[in-house]
Motif scaffolding. Structure first.
Motif, PDB file in Angstrom:
ATOM      1  N   GLU A 135      19.373   1.474  27.438  1.00  0.00           N
ATOM      2  CA  GLU A 135      18.865   2.416  28.128  1.00  0.00           C
ATOM      3  C   GLU A 135      19.524   3.737  27.903  1.00  0.00           C
ATOM      4  N   LEU A 136      20.567   4.088  27.591  1.00  0.00           N
ATOM      5  CA  LEU A 136      21.156   5.286  27.050  1.00  0.00           C
ATOM      6  C   LEU A 136      20.476   5.757  25.862  1.00  0.00           C
ATOM      7  N   ALA A 137      20.301   4.842  25.026  1.00  0.00           N
ATOM      8  CA  ALA A 137      19.735   5.087  23.536  1.00  0.00           C
ATOM      9  C   ALA A 137      18.116   5.533  23.628  1.00  0.00           C
ATOM     10  N   LYS A 138      17.557   5.101  24.975  1.00  0.00           N
ATOM     11  CA  LYS A 138      16.286   5.338  25.021  1.00  0.00           C
ATOM     12  C   LYS A 138      16.080   7.003  25.403  1.00  0.00           C
ATOM     13  N   ALA A 139      16.852   7.368  26.335  1.00  0.00           N
ATOM     14  CA  ALA A 139      17.266   8.722  26.432  1.00  0.00           C
ATOM     15  C   ALA A 139      17.515   9.585  25.537  1.00  0.00           C
ATOM     16  N   HIS A 140      18.618   9.206  24.746  1.00  0.00           N
ATOM     17  CA  HIS A 140      18.788  10.130  23.505  1.00  0.00           C
ATOM     18  C   HIS A 140      17.654  10.215  22.565  1.00  0.00           C
ATOM     19  N   LEU A 141      16.926   9.126  22.359  1.00  0.00           N
ATOM     20  CA  LEU A 141      15.593   9.003  21.676  1.00  0.00           C
ATOM     21  C   LEU A 141      14.631  10.060  21.896  1.00  0.00           C
ATOM     22  N   ASN A 142      14.540  10.093  23.409  1.00  0.00           N
ATOM     23  CA  ASN A 142      13.564  10.960  23.819  1.00  0.00           C
ATOM     24  C   ASN A 142      13.971  12.425  23.754  1.00  0.00           C
ATOM     25  N   LEU A 143      15.330  12.650  23.665  1.00  0.00           N
ATOM     26  CA  LEU A 143      16.092  14.003  23.283  1.00  0.00           C
ATOM     27  C   LEU A 143      15.931  14.241  21.909  1.00  0.00           C
ATOM     28  N   LYS A 144      15.370  13.357  20.858  1.00  0.00           N
ATOM     29  CA  LYS A 144      15.529  13.547  19.436  1.00  0.00           C
ATOM     30  C   LYS A 144      16.953  13.799  19.068  1.00  0.00           C
ATOM     31  N   GLN A 145      17.717  12.866  19.778  1.00  0.00           N
ATOM     32  CA  GLN A 145      19.263  12.723  19.329  1.00  0.00           C
ATOM     33  C   GLN A 145      19.315  11.479  18.630  1.00  0.00           C
ATOM     34  N   TYR A 146      18.708  11.370  17.281  1.00  0.00           N
ATOM     35  CA  TYR A 146      18.885  10.136  16.882  1.00  0.00           C
ATOM     36  C   TYR A 146      20.029   9.757  16.186  1.00  0.00           C
ATOM     37  N   LYS A 147      21.098  10.354  16.027  1.00  0.00           N
ATOM     38  CA  LYS A 147      22.325   9.767  15.446  1.00  0.00           C
ATOM     39  C   LYS A 147      23.042   8.925  16.622  1.00  0.00           C
ATOM     40  N   GLU A 148      22.993   9.523  17.937  1.00  0.00           N
ATOM     41  CA  GLU A 148      23.432   8.948  19.016  1.00  0.00           C
ATOM     42  C   GLU A 148      22.653   7.761  19.440  1.00  0.00           C
ATOM     43  N   ALA A 149      21.453   7.699  19.262  1.00  0.00           N
ATOM     44  CA  ALA A 149      20.535   6.714  19.520  1.00  0.00           C
ATOM     45  C   ALA A 149      20.962   5.335  18.713  1.00  0.00           C
ATOM     46  N   ARG A 150      21.027   5.795  17.263  1.00  0.00           N
ATOM     47  CA  ARG A 150      21.121   4.824  16.385  1.00  0.00           C
ATOM     48  C   ARG A 150      22.504   4.270  16.466  1.00  0.00           C
ATOM     49  N   SER A 151      23.469   4.862  16.581  1.00  0.00           N
ATOM     50  CA  SER A 151      24.702   4.387  16.891  1.00  0.00           C
ATOM     51  C   SER A 151      24.884   3.191  18.024  1.00  0.00           C
ATOM     52  N   LEU A 152      24.068   3.743  19.257  1.00  0.00           N
ATOM     53  CA  LEU A 152      24.393   2.801  20.196  1.00  0.00           C
ATOM     54  C   LEU A 152      23.369   1.474  20.050  1.00  0.00           C
ATOM     55  N   LEU A 153      22.112   1.570  19.537  1.00  0.00           N
ATOM     56  CA  LEU A 153      21.470   0.493  19.055  1.00  0.00           C
ATOM     57  C   LEU A 153      22.258  -0.373  18.190  1.00  0.00           C
TER      58      LEU A 153
END
Length: 414
Positions: free
Chosen positions: A206-224
């Motif tokens: 769920e946190l990765a979804k928020a990062h993805l919507n904010l275009k914070q791809y590095k954070e989303a990728r790491s979490l996922l």
């Protein structure tokens, strides 16, 4: 019609016989599809068989009326239960199908009746606005819990139980995520993760979804990537990571993820769609076309695969194939009694418009989209105006141009 019918060598009478059996069993949607396939075959290969074509047309009309009547009855039952949104959808589907003038009038009356229902009676989702600073209000927690529970209603029961146990920060973060307040979602979900650092937790997704919507791809990728080590069969996690890879143009990593996923999900429809979309995103349109065609040939008709294939044809510049396939999707949906997705209607109408097909049918499609997709009213009114102008009907063209400008002005002022 007929994209998939090319794989069949059956005569019209064989389709008709199958349709008769389905009709007798009151399976009107599938029966309509068989009758239409029979008529399509008869028109293309047996144009001299007038009696056959007339008989099939009568059966199609009879089946459409039977299906419309069934939708009307279901709509009336839904109205009795005060489920007005679903009832309206059933009445609209019935109106699209009905050929009987009396039935059409009855359905119009039902739709008008629904319009008189007060708005308060049709809203059943609890109100809750995180932006209001009312944390200290006595009923804040109750309203948060109610809203959170309503959001979780669409999740599998097991997931709902897990989410309910993650604590208050998670609830607030999850609500913020679903309300589009992604910065608050990141803040609260990050806190929730600290409180529950378990490797099996679903909070990182769920946190990765928020990062993805904010275009914070590095954070989303790491979490996922970490999340999928513990949940390798999570289709939602796989999709989110694929979307992240697409955004950073790591298409090979997306393909590797999909080919290495667990065997029990490897050949499922969601994975197949992600494989095709990865090829599409990478600009490998011919490979995407082959993948979708092979799936349709081996597994039969599927609206989602067909829609993706239509988009691929459009990208390849094969506009006629795209139009024909979108038209078949709409016919299949209506034949089975389902509402046609607004995006499919728009894509079909736009392709017809590009090809200079300024028919009444396309005008009707754009008018229906005005009601189904009101956020884009100005666009649809503009198209209608241009069609009337091309037909030489300047009065109607000016009228819809005014509608378009008013809708545009209203949207800009909001």
């Amino acid at each position: 019609m007929g994209f998939l019918k090319i794989f069949s060598g059956k005569d019209p009478e064989e389709y008709e016989q199958k349709g008769d059996v389905l009709f007798e069993n009151e399976e009107y949607g599938p029966a309509k599809i068989e009758y239409e396939a029979a008529l399509s075959k008869a028109e293309k290969k047996f144009s001299d068989k007038t009696d056959l074509k007339d008989r099939l047309q009568q059966k199609i009309t009879q089946t459409k009326n039977a299906l419309a009547l069934r939708h009307k009855q279901i709509g009336e039952e839904l109205m009795d239960m005060e489920n007005y949104d679903d009832a309206e959808e059933k009445f609209r589907l019935a109106r699209e199908l009905a050929e009987d003038p009396e039935l059409q009038i009855e359905l119009e009356e039902k739709l008008q009746e629904i319009q008189t229902v007060p708005v308060g009676e049709v809203e059943d989702f609890p109100e809750f606005d995180l932006r209001q600073d009312d944390v200290e209000e006595p009923d804040y927690q109750d309203r948060l819990d109610e809203y959170f529970t309503a959001l979780c209603a669409s999740l599998p029961e097991q997931m709902t139980e897990v989410y309910q146990g993650y604590g208050n920060d998670f609830k607030i973060g999850f609500v913020a995520l679903n309300q589009g307040d992604f910065e608050k979602a990141v803040d609260k979900l990050s806190q929730a993760m600290k409180e529950d650092p378990s490797s099996e937790s679903f909070i990182p997704m769920e946190l990765a979804k928020a990062h993805l919507n904010l275009k914070q791809y590095k954070e989303a990728r790491s979490l996922l990537e970490e999340f999928l080590k513990e949940h390798p069969d999570s289709l939602q996690g796989i999709q989110l990571l694929c979307e992240t890879y697409w955004e950073i143009k790591e298409y090979d990593l997306a393909q590797e993820l999909l080919t290495s996923c667990p065997q029990e999900i490897k050949n499922t429809l969601p994975i197949r769609l992600l494989q095709g979309e990865t090829l599409f995103q990478a600009g490998k349109y011919k490979e995407a076309e082959s993948l979708y065609l092979n799936h349709l040939k081996s597994s039969g008709w599927n609206e989602h695969i067909a829609h993706s294939l239509a988009l691929t044809y459009d990208a390849l510049g094969e506009k006629e194939k795209a139009r024909d396939l979108l038209e078949e999707i709409m016919e299949e949906c209506r034949g089975c009694g389902f509402r046609v997705d607004a995006s499919i209607k728009q894509q079909y109408a736009d392709l017809c418009f590009e090809a200079g097909q300024y028919s009444a049918k396309i005008v009707e499609l754009y008018i229906s989209l005005v009601h189904e997709d009101p956020g884009n009213k100005a666009y649809y009114y503009q198209k209608i105006s241009q069609i009337y102008s091309a037909q030489g009907n300047e009065n109607e063209a000016r009228r819809y141009q005014v509608f378009a400008q008013k809708s545009k002005d209203k949207k800009e002022s909001e």
